[in-house]
Write an enzyme that holds these catalytic residues in place. Structure first.
Site, PDB file in Angstrom:
ATOM      1  N   ASP A 247      25.579  34.706  42.849  1.00  0.00           N
ATOM      2  CA  ASP A 247      25.253  33.404  42.255  1.00  0.00           C
ATOM      3  C   ASP A 247      24.582  32.479  43.267  1.00  0.00           C
ATOM      4  OD1 ASP A 247      27.572  33.282  43.736  1.00  0.00           O
ATOM      5  OD2 ASP A 247      28.594  31.895  42.403  1.00  0.00           O
TER       6      ASP A 247
ATOM      7  N   ILE B 296      30.199  42.082  42.524  1.00  0.00           N
ATOM      8  CA  ILE B 296      31.147  43.188  42.411  1.00  0.00           C
ATOM      9  C   ILE B 296      32.250  42.815  41.422  1.00  0.00           C
ATOM     10  CG2 ILE B 296      32.753  42.524  44.256  1.00  0.00           C
ATOM     11  CD1 ILE B 296      32.506  45.448  45.266  1.00  0.00           C
ATOM     12  N   ASP B 297      32.469  41.507  41.242  1.00  0.00           N
ATOM     13  CA  ASP B 297      33.555  41.039  40.366  1.00  0.00           C
ATOM     14  C   ASP B 297      33.193  41.068  38.883  1.00  0.00           C
ATOM     15  OD1 ASP B 297      34.875  40.548  42.691  1.00  0.00           O
ATOM     16  OD2 ASP B 297      34.514  38.388  42.694  1.00  0.00           O
TER      17      ASP B 297
ATOM     18  N   MET C 206      39.433  42.673  44.993  1.00  0.00           N
ATOM     19  CA  MET C 206      38.416  41.631  44.890  1.00  0.00           C
ATOM     20  C   MET C 206      38.593  40.869  43.579  1.00  0.00           C
ATOM     21  SD  MET C 206      37.308  44.463  46.421  1.00  0.00           S
ATOM     22  CE  MET C 206      36.412  45.386  45.258  1.00  0.00           C
ATOM     23  N   GLY C 207      38.036  39.690  43.517  1.00  0.00           N
ATOM     24  CA  GLY C 207      38.124  38.834  42.327  1.00  0.00           C
ATOM     25  C   GLY C 207      38.383  37.403  42.753  1.00  0.00           C
ATOM     26  N   ARG C 208      37.308  36.742  43.229  1.00  0.00           N
ATOM     27  CA  ARG C 208      37.476  35.379  43.746  1.00  0.00           C
ATOM     28  C   ARG C 208      37.771  34.389  42.623  1.00  0.00           C
ATOM     29  NH1 ARG C 208      32.963  34.652  48.414  1.00  0.00           N
ATOM     30  NH2 ARG C 208      31.554  35.004  46.706  1.00  0.00           N
TER      31      ARG C 208
ATOM     32  N   GLU D 195      42.082  38.451  44.628  1.00  0.00           N
ATOM     33  CA  GLU D 195      42.097  37.562  45.807  1.00  0.00           C
ATOM     34  C   GLU D 195      42.118  36.071  45.455  1.00  0.00           C
ATOM     35  OE1 GLU D 195      37.454  38.647  46.561  1.00  0.00           O
ATOM     36  OE2 GLU D 195      38.421  37.557  48.176  1.00  0.00           O
TER      37      GLU D 195
ATOM     38  N   THR E 127      36.715  48.337  52.392  1.00  0.00           N
ATOM     39  CA  THR E 127      36.385  49.760  52.226  1.00  0.00           C
ATOM     40  C   THR E 127      35.663  49.953  50.898  1.00  0.00           C
ATOM     41  OG1 THR E 127      38.565  50.074  53.145  1.00  0.00           O
ATOM     42  CG2 THR E 127      37.412  52.056  52.435  1.00  0.00           C
TER      43      THR E 127
HETATM   44  P1  ATP Z   1      28.479  36.757  46.969  1.00  0.00           P
HETATM   45  O1  ATP Z   1      28.775  37.418  45.677  1.00  0.00           O
HETATM   46  O2  ATP Z   1      28.666  37.659  48.110  1.00  0.00           O
HETATM   47  O3  ATP Z   1      29.113  35.424  47.121  1.00  0.00           O
HETATM   48  P2  ATP Z   1      26.132  35.172  46.925  1.00  0.00           P
HETATM   49  O4  ATP Z   1      24.702  35.464  46.704  1.00  0.00           O
HETATM   50  O5  ATP Z   1      26.753  34.176  46.000  1.00  0.00           O
HETATM   51  O6  ATP Z   1      26.899  36.554  46.919  1.00  0.00           O
HETATM   52  P3  ATP Z   1      26.276  33.277  49.107  1.00  0.00           P
HETATM   53  O7  ATP Z   1      26.697  33.486  50.521  1.00  0.00           O
HETATM   54  O8  ATP Z   1      26.973  32.260  48.310  1.00  0.00           O
HETATM   55  O9  ATP Z   1      26.351  34.728  48.432  1.00  0.00           O
HETATM   56  O10 ATP Z   1      24.738  32.930  49.084  1.00  0.00           O
HETATM   57  C1  ATP Z   1      23.746  33.800  49.595  1.00  0.00           C
HETATM   58  C2  ATP Z   1      22.542  33.015  50.026  1.00  0.00           C
HETATM   59  O11 ATP Z   1      22.145  32.089  49.008  1.00  0.00           O
HETATM   60  C3  ATP Z   1      22.825  32.188  51.271  1.00  0.00           C
HETATM   61  O12 ATP Z   1      21.741  32.333  52.160  1.00  0.00           O
HETATM   62  C4  ATP Z   1      22.947  30.785  50.759  1.00  0.00           C
HETATM   63  O13 ATP Z   1      22.471  29.853  51.669  1.00  0.00           O
HETATM   64  C5  ATP Z   1      22.105  30.745  49.522  1.00  0.00           C
HETATM   65  N1  ATP Z   1      22.728  29.779  48.604  1.00  0.00           N
HETATM   66  C6  ATP Z   1      24.030  29.723  48.263  1.00  0.00           C
HETATM   67  N2  ATP Z   1      24.272  28.703  47.405  1.00  0.00           N
HETATM   68  C7  ATP Z   1      23.087  28.092  47.213  1.00  0.00           C
HETATM   69  C8  ATP Z   1      22.670  26.945  46.433  1.00  0.00           C
HETATM   70  N3  ATP Z   1      23.526  26.248  45.676  1.00  0.00           N
HETATM   71  N4  ATP Z   1      21.367  26.608  46.479  1.00  0.00           N
HETATM   72  C9  ATP Z   1      20.501  27.295  47.245  1.00  0.00           C
HETATM   73  N5  ATP Z   1      20.831  28.366  47.999  1.00  0.00           N
HETATM   74  C10 ATP Z   1      22.092  28.771  47.999  1.00  0.00           C
HETATM   75 MG    MG Z   2      28.786  33.790  45.576  1.00  0.00          MG
END
Ligand code: ATP
Ligand code: MG
Length: 444
Positions: free
Chosen positions: A183, A212-213, A256-258, A312, A366
Site C-alpha cells: 500500500d 502477503i497478508d 504475519m497479519g499487521r 502480529e 522464513t
Molecule cells: P509492506 O507490505 O511491506 O508494508 P509497502 O509498500 O506498504 O509494503 P512501505 O515501507 O510502507 O511498504 O512503503 C514502501 C515505499 O513506499 C517506501 O519507499 C515509502 O517511502 C513509500 N511510501 C510509503 N507510504 C507512502 C505515502 N503515503 N506516500 C508516498 N510514498 C509512500
Molecule cells: Mg505497507
C-alpha cells in the site's frame, strides 16, 4: 449506485493517449476471435450482488464497473523505442522474483522491448543521492530468479522526494515504470503518476500490488499469500506436535497479519489443529472468567494440550507502550504480541500453581523470504503479463489485480483507500470459530 462508496467515475483508468501502433501479438496472428483480446470498453461489474444491481438499475444510476486486463490490438508505445523499468519496494513476499522475471520476459519477447532497467533498493534507486545504478536486465539475467526467494533488485522503506524521482526517470529515458509493492509503495506510485501527469512527460506508472497478508481492497487474492499460508501450516503442525508432546503443552505461533488476520485464520482452517486464533479484527481480553487465559485453562483441563495462532497485529491494545514506534516509511511498528502472550501465559499458569509447557514459534521471516509455491507462480506470471500489456497500451496510474476471477485494471487510488479485513460478523470468521471451538467472544 455506491458499493464501498466507489463511484463509476472513480474506476476509470487513465490513458496516455491514442494507441497508434499495432500490437506485435496481434500481428503474430493470435486468433482475432479469441477471448484473450480486450478493448477498453470490456468491463465487469464491481459488485455482482443482484439486490444492489437491481436497485441501481431501478434508480437509473450507472453501475460501477472495472476495465478488463489483457492485450490491446493497438498499443501506445512503439516497442523498439521503449524503455521500461521495474522496482520492488517494502517488505519481502514470496513471488517478487517471479513478477520481475515475467515483466522482463514479457517486455522482451512478447513486445520486443530491448531496454529494461532494474531499479535497485526500492525508491532509493530513483534518488541519485544514494548512488544505486540501474541494472540493464536481460532474459538471461532473470531466467532462474523464481528458484530463489527475496527480491533480485533489493528493496527499501522510507519516503523519497517525488520530483527527484521523476527527474531521474526522465533522465534515464524511462517510458513505463512498474512498481511492485504494498500500500505504501502504491501511494508513492500514485505521487509519481500525478507528477508525471502534471509534467505531461508521457511516462506510464503501473503497479503490481504486493501484500502477503491478502489485505488489499477489491482483490480476490494477492500474490504470495497462498505460499505464505501453506508455509504457516507447517509451523502450526510443528506447534501441535510440540503441544501434544508435553503434559499441558501449549504451542504458540505468531504469523504475519499487521491489520488483517487472513493468514492466521486460513492456517487454522487448513490444519484443523488450532484451538485459538487471535486476529487484529476481533478484540479479546486476557483476564477474567470470559477472557482468553481462562478459556485456555479450560481447554488444557479438557484436552491436555492447546495450539494458539496469533496474528502480529492482534491484541495491540493489551500491550502497555510508552511511545508509538514508526518504521522508515512512517508505518506504526507493532509491539511483539507473541512474546507478550508467551510471558502472560507462563505467568498465569505459574500463579495458578499449574504446570504448563509453552513452545513459542515465530516463522515470519522464513515464510516471507522463501520462493513462491507453483500456484502463486502462475498467479505472479499472469499479474506481470497483464501489467506489461497495460503499460504498453499507455495505461497509467493503475494496478493489475484479480477480481471475481478476472484480471482487471484498478486505479491506484481506489486500491489504497482502505484495507480488506476479516469481518467479525461474516461467515469466514464464523468458520474459524466453529473449526477451532474457541469461544466466539473472549471478553466480559
Ligand atoms: P509492506 O507490505 O511491506 O508494508 P509497502 O509498500 O506498504 O509494503 P512501505 O515501507 O510502507 O511498504 O512503503 C514502501 C515505499 O513506499 C517506501 O519507499 C515509502 O517511502 C513509500 N511510501 C510509503 N507510504 C507512502 C505515502 N503515503 N506516500 C508516498 N510514498 C509512500
Ligand atoms: Mg505497507
Amino acid at each position: 449506485m455506491s458499493y464501498h462508496n466507489i463511484s463509476h467515475q472513480e474506476l476509470q483508468i487513465d490513458n496516455l493517449g491514442e494507441k497508434r501502433f499495432p500490437s506485435p501479438g496481434w500481428q503474430r496472428n493470435f486468433s482475432p476471435e479469441g477471448t484473450g483480446w480486450h478493448t477498453d470498453g470490456d468491463r465487469i461489474l464491481l459488485c455482482d450482488h443482484t439486490t444492489i444491481v437491481e436497485k441501481a438499475i431501478a434508480a437509473g444510476e450507472p453501475l460501477p464497473s472495472i476495465e478488463l486486463a489483457g492485450p490491446r490490438k493497438e498499443i501506445f508505445f512503439n516497442p523498439s523505442q521503449t524503455c521500461v523499468a521495474v522496482v520492488t519496494c517494502g517488505g519481502l513476499c514470496p513471488g517478487l522474483n517471479d513478477v520481475i522475471r515475467t515483466i522482463v520476459m514479457q517486455s522482451y519477447y512478447a513486445y520486443g522491448v530491448r531496454r529494461i532497467l532494474g531499479i535497485q533498493y526500492g525508491y532509493e534507486g530513483l534518488d541519485p543521492a544514494f548512488g544505486h545504478r540501474p541494472l540493464e536486465l536481460t532474459p538471461e539475467m532473470v531466467m532462474n530468479l523464481p528458484y530463489f526467494g527475496g527480491t533480485f533488485l533489493g528493496s527499501s522503506r522510507g519516503r523519497k522526494d517525488t520530483k527527484v524521482m521523476v527527474n531521474r526517470l526522465e533522465a534515464l529515458g524511462v517510458n513505463i515504470l512498474f512498481v511492485i509493492g504494498g500500500d505504501g509503495s502504491q501511494r508513492g506510485a500514485t505521487d509519481l503518476y500525478e507528477e508525471c501527469q502534471s509534467r505531461g512527460n508521457g511516462i506510464s506508472v503501473i503497479g503490481v500490488p504486493k501484500t502477503i497478508d491478502n489485505d488489499l481492497m477489491f482483490m480476490d487474492r494477492s500474490f504470495g499469500y497462498q505460499t505464505a499460508f501453506a508455509a504457516a501450516c507447517h509451523a502450526v503442525t510443528g506447534a501441535h506436535a510440540e503441544a501434544r508432546g508435553a503434559r499441558n503443552g501449549i504451542g504458540l505461533v505468531k504469523l504475519m497479519g499487521r491489520d488483517s488476520g487472513f493468514i492466521a485464520c486460513s492456517s487454522a482452517l487448513a490444519t484443523g489443529e488450532v484451538n485459538f486464533v487471535l486476529v487484529p479484527e476481533v478484540e479479546f481480553e486476557l483476564d477474567g472468567e470470559h477472557g482468553f487465559l481462562a478459556a485456555l485453562d479450560r481447554r488444557l483441563e479438557q484436552r491436555g494440550h492447546a495450539v494458539i495462532v496469533v496474528a502480529e497485529g492482534a491484541g495491540q491494545d493489551l500491550i502497555p507502550v510508552s511511545d508509538a514506534r514508526l518504521d522508515a516509511s512512517g508505518n506504526k511498528l507493532h509491539e511483539d504480541i507473541g512474546v507478550f502472550l508467551k510471558d502472560r501465559i507462563n505467568a498465569y499458569f505459574k500463579n495458578q500453581g499449574k504446570e504448563a509447557t509453552l513452545k513459542y514459534i515465530d516463522p515470519s521471516y522464513t515464510i516471507r523470504s522463501g520462493p513462491a509455491a507453483p500456484e502463486d507462480r502462475v498467479f505472479c506470471l499472469n499479474l506481470a503479463r497483464h501489467a506489461v500489456h497495460a503499460g504498453m497500451a499507455g495505461k497509467t496510474g493503475m494496478v493489475v489485480a484479480r477480481w471475481h476471477q478476472r484480471f482487471v485494471h484498478l486505479p491506484m487510488k481506489v486500491v489504497t483507500r482502505g484495507r480488506k479485513k476479516v469481518d467479525p460478523n461474516g461467515d469466514f470468521w464464523r468458520s474459524v470459530v466453529e473449526a477451532t471451538g474457541q469461544p466466539s467472544v473472549m471478553r466480559a
